[in-house]
Design a protein around this motif. Sequence first.
Motif, PDB file in Angstrom:
ATOM      1  N   UNK A 186      41.449  48.312  50.782  1.00  0.00           N
ATOM      2  CA  UNK A 186      40.598  49.500  50.790  1.00  0.00           C
ATOM      3  C   UNK A 186      39.181  49.147  51.228  1.00  0.00           C
ATOM      4  N   UNK A 187      38.704  47.990  50.781  1.00  0.00           N
ATOM      5  CA  UNK A 187      37.333  47.599  51.063  1.00  0.00           C
ATOM      6  C   UNK A 187      37.185  46.879  52.398  1.00  0.00           C
ATOM      7  N   UNK A 188      38.194  46.109  52.789  1.00  0.00           N
ATOM      8  CA  UNK A 188      38.111  45.289  54.006  1.00  0.00           C
ATOM      9  C   UNK A 188      39.450  45.353  54.747  1.00  0.00           C
ATOM     10  N   UNK A 189      39.654  46.396  55.553  1.00  0.00           N
ATOM     11  CA  UNK A 189      40.953  46.623  56.192  1.00  0.00           C
ATOM     12  C   UNK A 189      41.424  45.497  57.100  1.00  0.00           C
ATOM     13  N   UNK A 207      47.296  41.801  39.181  1.00  0.00           N
ATOM     14  CA  UNK A 207      48.280  41.071  39.975  1.00  0.00           C
ATOM     15  C   UNK A 207      47.810  40.889  41.414  1.00  0.00           C
ATOM     16  N   UNK A 208      48.474  39.987  42.128  1.00  0.00           N
ATOM     17  CA  UNK A 208      48.166  39.803  43.536  1.00  0.00           C
ATOM     18  C   UNK A 208      48.413  41.053  44.348  1.00  0.00           C
ATOM     19  N   UNK A 209      49.438  41.819  43.978  1.00  0.00           N
ATOM     20  CA  UNK A 209      49.704  43.084  44.669  1.00  0.00           C
ATOM     21  C   UNK A 209      48.517  44.038  44.523  1.00  0.00           C
ATOM     22  N   UNK A 210      48.013  44.173  43.273  1.00  0.00           N
ATOM     23  CA  UNK A 210      46.889  45.081  43.037  1.00  0.00           C
ATOM     24  C   UNK A 210      45.618  44.588  43.725  1.00  0.00           C
ATOM     25  N   UNK A 269      45.571  42.937  46.506  1.00  0.00           N
ATOM     26  CA  UNK A 269      45.763  43.244  47.921  1.00  0.00           C
ATOM     27  C   UNK A 269      45.400  44.701  48.202  1.00  0.00           C
ATOM     28  N   UNK A 270      45.828  45.607  47.329  1.00  0.00           N
ATOM     29  CA  UNK A 270      45.480  47.024  47.502  1.00  0.00           C
ATOM     30  C   UNK A 270      43.963  47.206  47.505  1.00  0.00           C
ATOM     31  N   UNK A 271      43.303  46.567  46.539  1.00  0.00           N
ATOM     32  CA  UNK A 271      41.848  46.696  46.437  1.00  0.00           C
ATOM     33  C   UNK A 271      41.150  46.102  47.655  1.00  0.00           C
ATOM     34  N   UNK A 272      41.577  44.920  48.064  1.00  0.00           N
ATOM     35  CA  UNK A 272      40.954  44.264  49.217  1.00  0.00           C
ATOM     36  C   UNK A 272      41.130  45.106  50.478  1.00  0.00           C
ATOM     37  N   UNK A 287      43.254  37.334  38.324  1.00  0.00           N
ATOM     38  CA  UNK A 287      43.017  38.458  39.216  1.00  0.00           C
ATOM     39  C   UNK A 287      41.651  39.097  39.046  1.00  0.00           C
ATOM     40  N   UNK A 288      41.173  39.207  37.803  1.00  0.00           N
ATOM     41  CA  UNK A 288      39.873  39.829  37.577  1.00  0.00           C
ATOM     42  C   UNK A 288      38.751  39.004  38.187  1.00  0.00           C
ATOM     43  N   UNK A 289      38.827  37.682  38.034  1.00  0.00           N
ATOM     44  CA  UNK A 289      37.807  36.828  38.642  1.00  0.00           C
ATOM     45  C   UNK A 289      37.837  36.938  40.159  1.00  0.00           C
ATOM     46  N   UNK A 290      39.041  37.014  40.723  1.00  0.00           N
ATOM     47  CA  UNK A 290      39.168  37.160  42.175  1.00  0.00           C
ATOM     48  C   UNK A 290      38.535  38.470  42.636  1.00  0.00           C
ATOM     49  N   UNK A 291      38.765  39.546  41.886  1.00  0.00           N
ATOM     50  CA  UNK A 291      38.180  40.838  42.238  1.00  0.00           C
ATOM     51  C   UNK A 291      36.653  40.783  42.165  1.00  0.00           C
ATOM     52  N   UNK A 292      36.133  40.138  41.113  1.00  0.00           N
ATOM     53  CA  UNK A 292      34.683  40.035  40.962  1.00  0.00           C
ATOM     54  C   UNK A 292      34.067  39.240  42.108  1.00  0.00           C
ATOM     55  N   UNK A 293      34.701  38.138  42.490  1.00  0.00           N
ATOM     56  CA  UNK A 293      34.191  37.326  43.587  1.00  0.00           C
ATOM     57  C   UNK A 293      34.188  38.112  44.893  1.00  0.00           C
TER      58      UNK A 293
END
Length: 248
Positions: free
Chosen positions: A70-73, A60-63, A65-68, A35-41
């Motif tokens: 917020x940044x890219x609706x 997690x994938x849930x977290x 999804x929340x982050x994505x 998940x951290x690598x996915x967030x960084x990418x």
Amino acid sequence: MTLTILVAEDDPHTRMALAEVIGAEGFQVIEASDGQQAKNLFDNEPPDMACLDIMMPGISGYDLCRHFRKQSPTMPILFITAKAEEIDKVVGLELGGDDYIVKPFGTKEVVARIRAVARRCFPPKPESGSVPFSDAPFEMGDLEVFPREMRLRRDGETVALSRRELLILQTLASRAGEVVSRAELFRSAWEEDHFPNSRTIDQTISQLRKRIEQDPKNPSIIQTVYGVGYRFDPQTPATGNTEAGNLE
């Protein structure tokens, strides 16, 4: 096709299988092993779509999804997971997932669902080559744009515009003050047989800025809204934009 898809999956065999089948269909794939690598990418360069496992180390994938979201609706998100309970699917979809695929999965099903989400989220323009804007001149900051002439002027200096550049400016001007996503810009300015690619759009905007901005490194006409898209704000002075950074 040039649609870029992030595959976040901690199991190497599943991740490689997904990357292989998705890549074989002509999509560009970027892989994340947790998940951290996915967030960084994503934070470095948002993809056009994401396929997320739910149970991953760190984030997690849930977290994610929340982050994505917020940044890219508007970015499509698919969950591909072993969590098969109804409540898991409900949570995933309510968090903003566009689809939910349960492991073990069939490769044809995965490809079909990705294509279905792509068609729904990146629909073709109703009429190829049509320009849904008025030919009347309009202003953007200190620029005056003349659609019929395919050019703009500033302080007596004339700059010729390509059809794509004109459509980008018309789209941003028609939504003045609003954030216009990359997907929306792609639908407005590219041919219907292209899938959106964030780098293609960013590079086109970068080249356009060099020709129309007084200071391309500190743009005032086309502002970047990180992780989402671009905006033309009529209230921004021509000396530059200090609110939103430049991706290029």
